[in-house]
Design an enzyme around this catalytic site. Structure first.
Site, PDB file in Angstrom:
ATOM      1  N   LYS A 173       0.863  -1.194   0.000  1.00  0.00           N
ATOM      2  CA  LYS A 173       0.000   0.000   0.000  1.00  0.00           C
ATOM      3  C   LYS A 173       0.889   1.230   0.000  1.00  0.00           C
ATOM      4  O   LYS A 173       1.798   1.351   0.825  1.00  0.00           O
ATOM      5  CB  LYS A 173      -0.878  -0.013   1.251  1.00  0.00           C
ATOM      6  CG  LYS A 173      -1.648   1.267   1.485  1.00  0.00           C
ATOM      7  CD  LYS A 173      -2.562   1.130   2.690  1.00  0.00           C
ATOM      8  CE  LYS A 173      -3.248   2.434   3.014  1.00  0.00           C
ATOM      9  NZ  LYS A 173      -4.253   2.317   4.064  1.00  0.00           N
TER      10      LYS A 173
HETATM   11  C1  5RP Z   1      -1.531   4.858   7.703  1.00  0.00           C
HETATM   12  C2  5RP Z   1      -2.579   3.902   7.298  1.00  0.00           C
HETATM   13  C3  5RP Z   1      -3.932   4.313   7.659  1.00  0.00           C
HETATM   14  O1  5RP Z   1      -4.288   4.407   8.923  1.00  0.00           O
HETATM   15  C4  5RP Z   1      -4.972   4.283   6.687  1.00  0.00           C
HETATM   16  O2  5RP Z   1      -5.113   3.003   6.200  1.00  0.00           O
HETATM   17  C5  5RP Z   1      -4.857   5.340   5.643  1.00  0.00           C
HETATM   18  O3  5RP Z   1      -5.972   5.424   4.812  1.00  0.00           O
HETATM   19  P1  5RP Z   1      -6.403   6.825   4.211  1.00  0.00           P
HETATM   20  O4  5RP Z   1      -5.132   7.600   3.954  1.00  0.00           O
HETATM   21  O5  5RP Z   1      -7.100   6.526   2.917  1.00  0.00           O
HETATM   22  O6  5RP Z   1      -7.292   7.520   5.201  1.00  0.00           O
HETATM   23  O7  5RP Z   1      -2.331   2.885   6.701  1.00  0.00           O
HETATM   24  O8  5RP Z   1      -0.299   4.454   7.308  1.00  0.00           O
END
Ligand code: 5RP
Length: 257
Positions: A173
């Site tokens: 991610k």
């Molecule tokens: C931070 C994370 C998160 O808490 C989250 O998954 C981020 O999602 P978004 O930016 O779309 O709110 O992985 O590292």
């Protein structure tokens, strides 16, 4: 990759489109009661039918999601810091693989902080987690978290994603950026993007559209869904973009803002 690993991964990245809409609600692990997630069960319940998987911590999972739910779970297993702490990169593995199995998760997620003070510690966490998860066929999602001072450009994100994949993460991610195709091309495992801070709905939809156009298998989006005035409309619109290649301007019209 063995059968169990492939099977779990295909619960998340849907084989019919090879894409995924993951709903991230794990923010509380270092941000506490994030806006829109004050009562996680209330946020999650209406969105769950439209999420290909739900990314969250075990504490929120236990009390906020019906165990009868068939939505695959991606369990955050790193943390140990807070927004007030010494350094955001000072993370540890916070959940045993045994507990992840007990919770019947489809994957586990851990953050790495390349270029940050505790880079080495977080990369070692990833290596340890991958080795343990390989034993049980559980996919690992590496989250390329960035420190305040890190630039989110293709050069940096390619470095972080590639290192995650080399250590053995099964999917990664990261953030969308200019020249994102380069990030995807040089990362040998599937890439999903985070939504990041809340932006205008039209822009968040464009972000999802551009990310999949440039090779991401989908999104792991949080704030731009649950902080929207129309969270259900937003996740439905993101689904149309990710799974049906819908145009952002077309799906934007259906939002009730
Ligand atoms: C931070 C994370 C998160 O808490 C989250 O998954 C981020 O999602 P978004 O930016 O779309 O709110 O992985 O590292």
């Amino acid at each position: 990759m063995d059968w169990g690993m492939k099977n779990r991964l295909s619960q998340i990245i849907k084989p019919d489109t090879n894409r995924t809409v993951m709903l991230a609600v794990d923010h509380g692990y270092f941000l506490g009661p994030t806006s829109g997630l004050e009562e996680p069960a209330k946020t999650i319940e209406p969105l769950l039918p439209y999420a290909d998987s739900l990314m969250l911590t075990r504490g929120v999972l236990r009390v906020s999601v019906n165990p009868g739910s068939s939505t695959p779970i991606v369990l955050r297993v790193s943390g140990g810091n807070s927004i007030l702490g010494e350094d955001l990169s000072k993370e540890a593995i916070t959940v045993s693989v045994k507990d992840a199995i007990r919770l019947n998760v489809s994957a586990v997620a851990l953050s790495i902080y390349v270029g940050s003070k505790y880079e080495h510690q977080t990369l070692k966490n990833l290596a340890t987690l991958v080795s343990e998860c390989e034993e049980y066929g559980i996919p690992v999602l590496a989250v390329t978290a960035v420190g305040k001072e890190m630039v989110r450009d293709a050069r940096y994100l390619s470095l972080a994603c590639r290192i995650a994949a080399e250590i053995g993460a099964h999917f990664v991610k990261t953030y969308y950026c200019e020249d994102f195709q380069k990030v995807v091309k040089t990362c040998p495992v599937p890439v999903v993007i985070a939504g990041g801070k809340k932006i205008a709905e039209k822009d968040a939809l464009k972000l999802a559209y551009n990310a999949v156009k440039d090779g991401a298998v989908g999104v792991d989006m949080g704030r731009n869904i649950f902080q929207s005035k129309d969270p259900v409309g937003m996740i439905k619109a993101v689904r149309q973009i990710v799974h049906e290649n819908a145009k952002p301007e077309d799906v934007f019209r259906s939002l009730k803002l």
